[in-house]
Design an enzyme around this catalytic site. Structure first.
Site, PDB file in Angstrom:
ATOM      1  N   ASP A   1     -16.875 -14.325 -22.261  1.00 44.24           N
ATOM      2  CA  ASP A   1     -17.602 -14.511 -21.007  1.00 44.24           C
ATOM      3  C   ASP A   1     -19.015 -15.045 -21.234  1.00 44.24           C
ATOM      4  OD1 ASP A   1     -15.317 -13.416 -20.052  1.00 44.24           O
ATOM      5  OD2 ASP A   1     -16.189 -11.462 -19.551  1.00 44.24           O
TER       6      ASP A   1
ATOM      7  N   CYS B   1       5.251  -6.148   1.887  1.00 42.50           N
ATOM      8  CA  CYS B   1       5.610  -4.726   1.808  1.00 42.50           C
ATOM      9  C   CYS B   1       4.895  -3.929   2.904  1.00 42.50           C
ATOM     10  CB  CYS B   1       5.333  -4.185   0.413  1.00 42.50           C
ATOM     11  SG  CYS B   1       6.182  -2.630   0.115  1.00 42.50           S
ATOM     12  N   TYR B   2       3.940  -3.062   2.553  1.00 40.33           N
ATOM     13  CA  TYR B   2       3.212  -2.335   3.598  1.00 40.33           C
ATOM     14  C   TYR B   2       2.630  -3.309   4.621  1.00 40.33           C
ATOM     15  CZ  TYR B   2      -0.198   0.780   5.814  1.00 40.33           C
ATOM     16  OH  TYR B   2      -0.913   1.511   6.730  1.00 40.33           O
TER      17      TYR B   2
ATOM     18  N   GLY C   1     -21.401 -13.671 -28.037  1.00 33.45           N
ATOM     19  CA  GLY C   1     -20.357 -14.344 -28.812  1.00 33.45           C
ATOM     20  C   GLY C   1     -18.978 -14.078 -28.223  1.00 33.45           C
ATOM     21  N   GLY C   2     -18.906 -13.155 -27.255  1.00 33.40           N
ATOM     22  CA  GLY C   2     -17.649 -12.903 -26.559  1.00 33.40           C
ATOM     23  C   GLY C   2     -17.342 -14.055 -25.603  1.00 33.40           C
TER      24      GLY C   2
ATOM     25  N   HIS D   1       8.065  -8.024  -2.963  1.00 36.31           N
ATOM     26  CA  HIS D   1       6.772  -8.453  -3.523  1.00 36.31           C
ATOM     27  C   HIS D   1       6.888  -9.811  -4.218  1.00 36.31           C
ATOM     28  CE1 HIS D   1       4.470  -4.691  -3.040  1.00 36.31           C
ATOM     29  NE2 HIS D   1       5.650  -4.113  -3.098  1.00 36.31           N
TER      30      HIS D   1
ATOM     31  N   LYS E   1     -10.141 -13.601 -15.737  1.00 38.00           N
ATOM     32  CA  LYS E   1     -10.322 -13.832 -17.180  1.00 38.00           C
ATOM     33  C   LYS E   1      -9.633 -15.113 -17.660  1.00 38.00           C
ATOM     34  CE  LYS E   1     -11.982 -11.989 -21.003  1.00 38.00           C
ATOM     35  NZ  LYS E   1     -13.320 -11.365 -21.110  1.00 38.00           N
TER      36      LYS E   1
ATOM     37  N   GLY F   1       0.850  -1.191   0.000  1.00 39.00           N
ATOM     38  CA  GLY F   1       0.000   0.000   0.000  1.00 39.00           C
ATOM     39  C   GLY F   1       0.876   1.228   0.000  1.00 39.00           C
TER      40      GLY F   1
ATOM     41  N   GLU G   1       4.569 -11.558  -5.421  1.00 34.25           N
ATOM     42  CA  GLU G   1       3.538 -11.728  -6.458  1.00 34.25           C
ATOM     43  C   GLU G   1       3.969 -11.184  -7.822  1.00 34.25           C
ATOM     44  OE1 GLU G   1       3.642  -9.544  -4.080  1.00 34.25           O
ATOM     45  OE2 GLU G   1       2.610  -7.679  -4.538  1.00 34.25           O
TER      46      GLU G   1
END
Ligand code: XMP
Length: 514
Positions: A227, A82-83, A224-225, A169, A370, A55, A171
């Site tokens: 998702d 970190c924070y 048609g996308g 970090h 996603k 943060g 990640e």
């Protein structure tokens, strides 16, 4: 579903979603919560572990984000990043202050490999650091498990209480062995078993949907996308004939897209979706007549879409459930999840407001990122070319035509876009860029074709690389490809006499060209 969960407690760090994704990549389900979430709620979730994010604040300042110390007494393992690491030390009696040397970037860290967190990690390992404050004294009960040349406490732990902290970090991909560290945290420290797998997620979701829907009727807007396609196929597997999918062709789709969507999801395709295609092109064109402002166009398209959908829903009669393609980042960004709320004004054709007469909304992808939606799509047997499609905005070509939208302009941009996409794919650049399309500028200029003077439109070609679509770089497509596409467009597409390449990044531009 009672799945083991690790939670990310968000203190305003920019990598909150990244942490959750990395944990999920370890096959452990992970959700993001704001630091304002009550401890009662956390107890209710009963997580296997908790990760405090980074943060931008200094934890020793009065109004910085903080948390009740009680959290350290729940017996749940905690990793502070970190924070989050500084806050942990600050709350438990350590000292955090401005660092004499600010560390930023890839820094060599020396770790104690006997720590559970650093099991199978190299003793000297490159980690991503970004901090102004540092921990000058660790809290009582902690021992230092890693350091750098400028940071004496780069990682620390209290193995009795299962509390771990890293100044760097893990990640971020720049931390070379970060994924290993997070995996160590969830498996070695939290004792997770790794039950978050897409095949079981798909199977469990299908069972849960079936139970919820009973013999009710379900309606889904299919664009048609990725998702909405994944949601529709999942629903179809769950409730078969009780599902109806409505596909609205608003006349603003890419070339041949309406037919392509119908070929896959329509009655001739492999799925049983009760597919209804509504050809509403003329309706949309007439609503858009004379409208030039992009925001107005978006509104009109969104509203008209709902109107068409509503009419179709009425024809079906009573609908019990409406399917929405909401995905996890939408949930986090809408402020329900983490701390860093992003304001979104996107109209997503897959998602509809409450208007039809229905009992409940089903959001089968609400928990997924996603890339997980894509994996679920593959699990469901949806063809790869659909699952890995590039994004396409709900309002479609309506926002890729500057100024008034007309049927003639739609055709110009469709044809030019098809050529651009075809050549990009042929040259193998479709794997190197994240989004690419053509847009029609509203500019007309003088040209010469054969012996004749022309006064025609200019097409803009766009191709960008991006990881999160929040920022993007214009891709350096070789001139050879641009040259070929240019000559094909001016030769094959009527009323185009100029082609331009958009070299702008985001910011200051946006990815779309509206
Ligand atoms: P911008 O243009 O804001 O776009 O840089 C970022 C990403 O979002 C997509 N986009 C949309 N997607 N409905 C959508 O579903 C929309 O209204 C919309 N507008 C932009 C855009 O294509 C890009 O991937």
């Amino acid at each position: 579903m009672d799945r083991e969960t690790v939670i990310v407690l968000d203190f305003g760090g920019q990598y909150n979603q990244l942490i959750a994704r990395r944990v999920r990549e370890c096959n452990v389900y992970c959700e993001i919560y704001s630091y304002r979430t009550s401890i009662e709620k956390i107890k209710e979730i009963h997580p296997k572990g908790i990760i405090f994010t980074g943060g931008p604040n200094s934890c020793y300042e009065a109004d910085s984000p903080t948390y009740t110390k009680e959290i350290f007494q729940l017996g749940i393992p905690i990793l502070g990043i970190c924070y989050g690491s500084q806050l942990m030390m600050h709350l438990l009696g350590g000292t955090v202050e401005t660092a004499p040397v600010r560390e930023y970037g890839k820094i060599e860290v020396t770790v104690d490999t006997t720590s559970k967190l650093f099991q199978d990690v190299s003793e000297k390992t490159i980690c991503w650091m970004s901090h102004n404050d540092y921990i000058s004294k660790v809290a009582p009960g902690f021992r230092i498990s890693a350091h750098t040349a400028d940071c004496p406490a780069a990682a620390m732990e209290d193995t009795e209480r299962n509390l771990y902290a890293t100044q760097f970090h893990p990640e971020v991909l720049h931390t070379k062995e970060g994924k290993k560290m997070l995996s160590n945290f969830v498996y070695q420290v939290c004792g997770c078993s790794g039950d978050w797998k897409m095949d079981s997620f798909v199977e469990e979701s299908i069972q849960a949907i079936r139970k919820k829907v009973g013999d009710g009727k379900v309606l889904c807007a299919l664009s048609g996308g990725v998702d909405s396609s994944v949601a529709a196929v999942m629903l179809s597997k769950a409730v078969g004939n009780q599902l109806t999918c409505v596909f609205v062709d608003h006349g603003l789709l890419r070339k041949n897209e309406g037919d392509e969507v119908e070929a896959v999801f329509g009655p001739e395709g492999p799925y049983d979706l009760n597919f209804i295609r509504v050809n509403a092109q003329e309706r949309f064109y007439s609503k858009l007549k004379g409208v030039e402002d992009p925001e107005k166009k978006r509104k009109i398209i969104g509203e008209e879409f709902i109107r068409v959908f509503e009419e179709e829903a009425k024809k079906i009669g009573q609908v019990d459930f409406l399917v929405q393609g909401t995905i996890y980042p939408d949930v986090v960004e809408s402020g329900v999840g983490g701390e860093s709320t992003v304001i979104k004004s996107h109209h997503n054709v897959g998602g509809l407001p409450d208007y039809v007469d229905f009992k409940e909304i089903i959001e089968p992808l609400r928990d997924l990122f996603k890339d997980e939606v894509r994996q679920a799509g593959l699990e469901l047997g949806i063809p790869e070319y659909l699952v890995f499609r590039q994004p396409f905005p709900g309002p479609g070509l309506g926002i890729r035509i500057i100024g008034e939208v007309t049927a003639e302009k739609v055709q110009m941009v469709q044809d030019a876009d098809a050529i651009w996409r075809e050549e990009i794919a042929k040259a193998g650049w479709d794997k190197k860029v994240n989004q690419y399309f053509a847009a029609l500028t509203n500019m007309r200029s003088v040209g010469v074709m054969g012996d004749e003077r022309t006064y025609d439109y200019a097409i803009a070609l766009r191709a960008v690389t991006t990881t999160d679509f929040m920022t993007a770089e214009s891709a350096e497509i070789p001139w050879e490809i641009i040259g070929k596409v240019t000559s094909r467009i001016v030769n094959e597409v009527k009323h185009i006499n100029r082609v331009m390449y958009d070299c702008t990044g985001k910011p200051p531009a946006t990815i779309e060209f509206e």
